[in-house]
Write a protein that holds these residues in place. Structure first.
Motif, PDB file in Angstrom:
ATOM      1  N   MET A 124      65.442 -52.906 -25.291  1.00 52.42           N
ATOM      2  CA  MET A 124      64.254 -52.918 -26.147  1.00 52.42           C
ATOM      3  C   MET A 124      62.971 -52.910 -25.307  1.00 52.42           C
ATOM      4  O   MET A 124      61.988 -52.264 -25.647  1.00 52.42           O
ATOM      5  N   LYS A 125      63.021 -53.627 -24.159  1.00 53.15           N
ATOM      6  CA  LYS A 125      61.870 -53.699 -23.272  1.00 53.15           C
ATOM      7  C   LYS A 125      61.491 -52.315 -22.757  1.00 53.15           C
ATOM      8  O   LYS A 125      60.319 -51.941 -22.730  1.00 53.15           O
ATOM      9  N   SER A 126      62.508 -51.541 -22.346  1.00 50.87           N
ATOM     10  CA  SER A 126      62.243 -50.204 -21.804  1.00 50.87           C
ATOM     11  C   SER A 126      61.687 -49.283 -22.874  1.00 50.87           C
ATOM     12  O   SER A 126      60.821 -48.460 -22.609  1.00 50.87           O
ATOM     13  N   LEU A 127      62.194 -49.442 -24.114  1.00 49.24           N
ATOM     14  CA  LEU A 127      61.718 -48.608 -25.211  1.00 49.24           C
ATOM     15  C   LEU A 127      60.255 -48.918 -25.509  1.00 49.24           C
ATOM     16  O   LEU A 127      59.447 -48.023 -25.737  1.00 49.24           O
ATOM     17  N   THR A 128      59.875 -50.183 -25.504  1.00 47.78           N
ATOM     18  CA  THR A 128      58.496 -50.590 -25.748  1.00 47.78           C
ATOM     19  C   THR A 128      57.570 -50.045 -24.669  1.00 47.78           C
ATOM     20  O   THR A 128      56.470 -49.576 -24.953  1.00 47.78           O
ATOM     21  N   LEU A 129      58.008 -50.085 -23.438  1.00 46.08           N
ATOM     22  CA  LEU A 129      57.193 -49.600 -22.328  1.00 46.08           C
ATOM     23  C   LEU A 129      56.959 -48.097 -22.430  1.00 46.08           C
ATOM     24  O   LEU A 129      55.856 -47.610 -22.176  1.00 46.08           O
ATOM     25  N   THR A 130      57.973 -47.349 -22.819  1.00 45.01           N
ATOM     26  CA  THR A 130      57.792 -45.901 -22.969  1.00 45.01           C
ATOM     27  C   THR A 130      56.813 -45.586 -24.086  1.00 45.01           C
ATOM     28  O   THR A 130      56.045 -44.625 -23.998  1.00 45.01           O
ATOM     29  N   ASN A 131      56.811 -46.396 -25.150  1.00 46.45           N
ATOM     30  CA  ASN A 131      55.838 -46.208 -26.230  1.00 46.45           C
ATOM     31  C   ASN A 131      54.418 -46.446 -25.729  1.00 46.45           C
ATOM     32  O   ASN A 131      53.489 -45.712 -26.076  1.00 46.45           O
ATOM     33  N   ILE A 132      54.256 -47.463 -24.904  1.00 50.93           N
ATOM     34  CA  ILE A 132      52.940 -47.745 -24.312  1.00 50.93           C
ATOM     35  C   ILE A 132      52.482 -46.568 -23.470  1.00 50.93           C
ATOM     36  O   ILE A 132      51.328 -46.133 -23.545  1.00 50.93           O
ATOM     37  N   VAL A 133      53.390 -46.031 -22.673  1.00 52.73           N
ATOM     38  CA  VAL A 133      53.088 -44.881 -21.812  1.00 52.73           C
ATOM     39  C   VAL A 133      52.673 -43.673 -22.647  1.00 52.73           C
ATOM     40  O   VAL A 133      51.708 -42.973 -22.320  1.00 52.73           O
ATOM     41  N   ILE A 134      53.390 -43.431 -23.739  1.00 56.73           N
ATOM     42  CA  ILE A 134      53.070 -42.299 -24.624  1.00 56.73           C
ATOM     43  C   ILE A 134      51.654 -42.429 -25.183  1.00 56.73           C
ATOM     44  O   ILE A 134      50.873 -41.470 -25.154  1.00 56.73           O
ATOM     45  N   TYR A 135      51.304 -43.609 -25.681  1.00 57.47           N
ATOM     46  CA  TYR A 135      49.983 -43.796 -26.287  1.00 57.47           C
ATOM     47  C   TYR A 135      48.863 -43.720 -25.254  1.00 57.47           C
ATOM     48  O   TYR A 135      47.792 -43.158 -25.522  1.00 57.47           O
ATOM     49  N   ILE A 136      49.112 -44.258 -24.074  1.00 58.18           N
ATOM     50  CA  ILE A 136      48.102 -44.162 -23.004  1.00 58.18           C
ATOM     51  C   ILE A 136      47.888 -42.700 -22.630  1.00 58.18           C
ATOM     52  O   ILE A 136      46.750 -42.233 -22.465  1.00 58.18           O
ATOM     53  N   LEU A 137      48.975 -41.957 -22.481  1.00 64.39           N
ATOM     54  CA  LEU A 137      48.887 -40.531 -22.144  1.00 64.39           C
ATOM     55  C   LEU A 137      48.096 -39.775 -23.205  1.00 64.39           C
ATOM     56  O   LEU A 137      47.227 -38.956 -22.875  1.00 64.39           O
ATOM     57  N   CYS A 138      48.378 -40.048 -24.472  1.00 62.24           N
ATOM     58  CA  CYS A 138      47.708 -39.329 -25.560  1.00 62.24           C
ATOM     59  C   CYS A 138      46.209 -39.647 -25.616  1.00 62.24           C
ATOM     60  O   CYS A 138      45.399 -38.764 -25.918  1.00 62.24           O
ATOM     61  N   ILE A 139      45.861 -40.884 -25.331  1.00 68.38           N
ATOM     62  CA  ILE A 139      44.435 -41.257 -25.293  1.00 68.38           C
ATOM     63  C   ILE A 139      43.727 -40.475 -24.188  1.00 68.38           C
ATOM     64  O   ILE A 139      42.635 -39.923 -24.390  1.00 68.38           O
ATOM     65  N   PHE A 140      44.355 -40.414 -23.019  1.00 68.74           N
ATOM     66  CA  PHE A 140      43.787 -39.666 -21.902  1.00 68.74           C
ATOM     67  C   PHE A 140      43.646 -38.183 -22.236  1.00 68.74           C
ATOM     68  O   PHE A 140      42.624 -37.559 -21.930  1.00 68.74           O
ATOM     69  N   ILE A 141      44.681 -37.621 -22.865  1.00 72.29           N
ATOM     70  CA  ILE A 141      44.655 -36.194 -23.213  1.00 72.29           C
ATOM     71  C   ILE A 141      43.591 -35.909 -24.261  1.00 72.29           C
ATOM     72  O   ILE A 141      42.879 -34.899 -24.184  1.00 72.29           O
ATOM     73  N   PHE A 142      43.471 -36.778 -25.263  1.00 75.22           N
ATOM     74  CA  PHE A 142      42.435 -36.610 -26.286  1.00 75.22           C
ATOM     75  C   PHE A 142      41.051 -36.589 -25.642  1.00 75.22           C
ATOM     76  O   PHE A 142      40.236 -35.703 -25.906  1.00 75.22           O
ATOM     77  N   LEU A 143      40.782 -37.586 -24.802  1.00 80.26           N
ATOM     78  CA  LEU A 143      39.477 -37.666 -24.144  1.00 80.26           C
ATOM     79  C   LEU A 143      39.247 -36.479 -23.210  1.00 80.26           C
ATOM     80  O   LEU A 143      38.158 -35.897 -23.177  1.00 80.26           O
ATOM     81  N   SER A 144      40.277 -36.114 -22.482  1.00 86.01           N
ATOM     82  CA  SER A 144      40.173 -34.982 -21.557  1.00 86.01           C
ATOM     83  C   SER A 144      39.872 -33.692 -22.299  1.00 86.01           C
ATOM     84  O   SER A 144      38.998 -32.917 -21.901  1.00 86.01           O
ATOM     85  N   ALA A 145      40.604 -33.437 -23.398  1.00 95.03           N
ATOM     86  CA  ALA A 145      40.401 -32.218 -24.182  1.00 95.03           C
ATOM     87  C   ALA A 145      39.002 -32.184 -24.786  1.00 95.03           C
ATOM     88  O   ALA A 145      38.331 -31.143 -24.785  1.00 95.03           O
ATOM     89  N   LEU A 146      38.556 -33.309 -25.301  1.00 92.58           N
ATOM     90  CA  LEU A 146      37.225 -33.381 -25.915  1.00 92.58           C
ATOM     91  C   LEU A 146      36.132 -33.173 -24.865  1.00 92.58           C
ATOM     92  O   LEU A 146      35.202 -32.378 -25.057  1.00 92.58           O
ATOM     93  N   PHE A 147      36.251 -33.860 -23.736  1.00 95.83           N
ATOM     94  CA  PHE A 147      35.237 -33.752 -22.685  1.00 95.83           C
ATOM     95  C   PHE A 147      35.264 -32.386 -22.001  1.00 95.83           C
ATOM     96  O   PHE A 147      34.233 -31.912 -21.527  1.00 95.83           O
ATOM     97  N   THR A 148      36.444 -31.765 -21.962  1.00 92.95           N
ATOM     98  CA  THR A 148      36.524 -30.403 -21.413  1.00 92.95           C
ATOM     99  C   THR A 148      35.758 -29.442 -22.309  1.00 92.95           C
ATOM    100  O   THR A 148      35.009 -28.587 -21.823  1.00 92.95           O
ATOM    101  N   SER A 149      35.923 -29.573 -23.612  1.00 92.80           N
ATOM    102  CA  SER A 149      35.189 -28.734 -24.563  1.00 92.80           C
ATOM    103  C   SER A 149      33.684 -28.987 -24.476  1.00 92.80           C
ATOM    104  O   SER A 149      32.873 -28.068 -24.644  1.00 92.80           O
TER     105      SER A 149
END
Length: 384
Positions: free
Chosen positions: A1-26
């Protein structure tokens, strides 16, 4: 369960970075460069992950090895030609960062790639809507602009995000996820890149005809041969195009000059080939076309053709080595065929080879396909 929770955290952090990157690139903001530290952030979380559950992807490591060989050889050629510059090292970083970032992400053994891609897709959707919210209000105007845009390549919501949206569209189309396929198609069309339309039609069209309609078996060696022939065909036609073979036809059927039709690429291609063709066999130096164009043209720094750029910079020999290696390493499943063809066609008239956002989605989708294939039951069939 711990590993699954950590991967979810990684996914959300990645998506936040990608959202900001895509917006700032535009927005063309310097903050767009935050995407280049994603691999460090994601890699940091691996410290808290059980070591026995970390497994770096073999294909991504092979990609890094191939790039390492190409960069080393081209570095020696650059030194010999006296053309080594800071841009060489910038290009190296731009090319390997998407691979390194995907390597960190896929190091998590329990990563849910479907969930990851779904979250990434909506990160791009939100970034697109945040940037084009004014244009999206006037839907009738967008619809009426579509016809002329095919001829003039000018559209109110035209965006580089067409490239990752094209990848998502192919991915969801093959998954038969109707709702996300429709959403991906809508945003793909709104981003309006003609070359990406052509890439999807050819990429998925070939895949559908041969592997959905006729249900042919997956033959990696044969497909690679076809793709090499495709590239020879594309390069041959690019040569004819640059030499004016299609100029009259473009003028006759569009009513505009070939340089206008290609948004200035025609003149740039001619200039670059005339200047760099002398060392085309062994190459000049990675990134050298960027320096040349920046000095010669105002507000132009990119050749807008990865195929031509690589041929001129690393030379024909290394280009062929890279092309075949790229296909051998990344073409691992039947489903990866339309994705590889799609990105290959984008290489004709754009700079996606150094587009972090596009290449990251590409490598993640290829890894997702490979993971799905590994979990399928093995069915033994009579050889045909």
């Amino acid at each position: 369960m711990k590993s699954l929770t950590l991967t979810n955290i990684v996914i959300y952090i990645l998506c936040i970075f990608i959202f900001l990157s895509a917006l700032f690139t535009s927005l063309e903001s310097p903050l767009r460069y935050i995407k280049y530290v994603i691999f460090v952030v994601i890699g940091f979380f691996l410290i808290f992950y059980p070591i026995q559950k970390i497994k770096f992807d073999k294909s991504l490591l092979q990609n890094l090895l191939i790039y390492g060989i190409i960069f080393t050889v081209n570095l020696l050629v650059s030194l010999f030609n006296g053309l080594l510059s800071i841009r060489f090292f910038e290009e190296v970083i731009l090319i390997i960062l998407p691979v390194l970032t995907t390597l960190m992400i896929t190091g998590y053994k329990y990563m849910d790639y479907d969930k990851l891609l779904n979250r990434l897709f909506f990160a791009y959707v939100f970034a697109f809507c945040a940037f084009f919210y004014k244009e999206l209000i006037n839907i009738p105007k967008l619809i009426s602009s579509f016809g002329n845009a095919l001829r003039l390549s000018e559209f109110p919501t035209e965006s580089w995000m067409a490239f990752p949206f094209g990848l998502f569209f192919i991915y969801y189309l093959d998954k038969k996820d109707r709702i996300k396929t429709v959403f991906a198609l809508i945003f793909f069309l709104l981003c309006f890149k003609r070359i990406s339309f052509l890439a999807v039609i050819i990429g998925y069209g070939c895949y559908f005809i041969f592997y959905k309609l006729f249900k042919l078996n997956f033959n990696k060696k044969l497909i690679i041969r076809y793709l090499v022939v495709l590239n020879l065909f594309l390069i041959g036609n690019m040569y004819l195009f640059i030499n004016g073979f299609y100029s009259y036809l473009i003028k006759q059927y569009t009513g505009i000059s070939v340089n206008h039709f290609t948004q200035g690429r025609f003149r740039i291609y001619n200039d670059a080939i005339n200047y760099f063709s002398e060392k085309i066999v062994f190459g000049n130096s990675l990134g050298i076309t960027n320096i040349y164009l920046s000095e010669k043209f105002k507000d132009i720094a990119f050749l807008h053709s990865d195929l031509l750029k690589l041929i001129l910079e690393i030379g024909i020999i290394l280009f062929i080595f890279w092309l075949i290696s790229f296909m051998v390493i990344n073409l691992n499943t039947k489903k990866s065929i339309p994705i590889i063809i799609y990105i290959n066609i984008l290489f004709i008239s754009d700079n996606v080879f150094i587009y972090f956002d596009t290449l990251l989605v590409l490598y993640i989708i290829l890894k997702a396909y490979q993971t799905h294939e590994d979990h399928l039951p093995v069915i033994k069939r009579e050889p045909i």
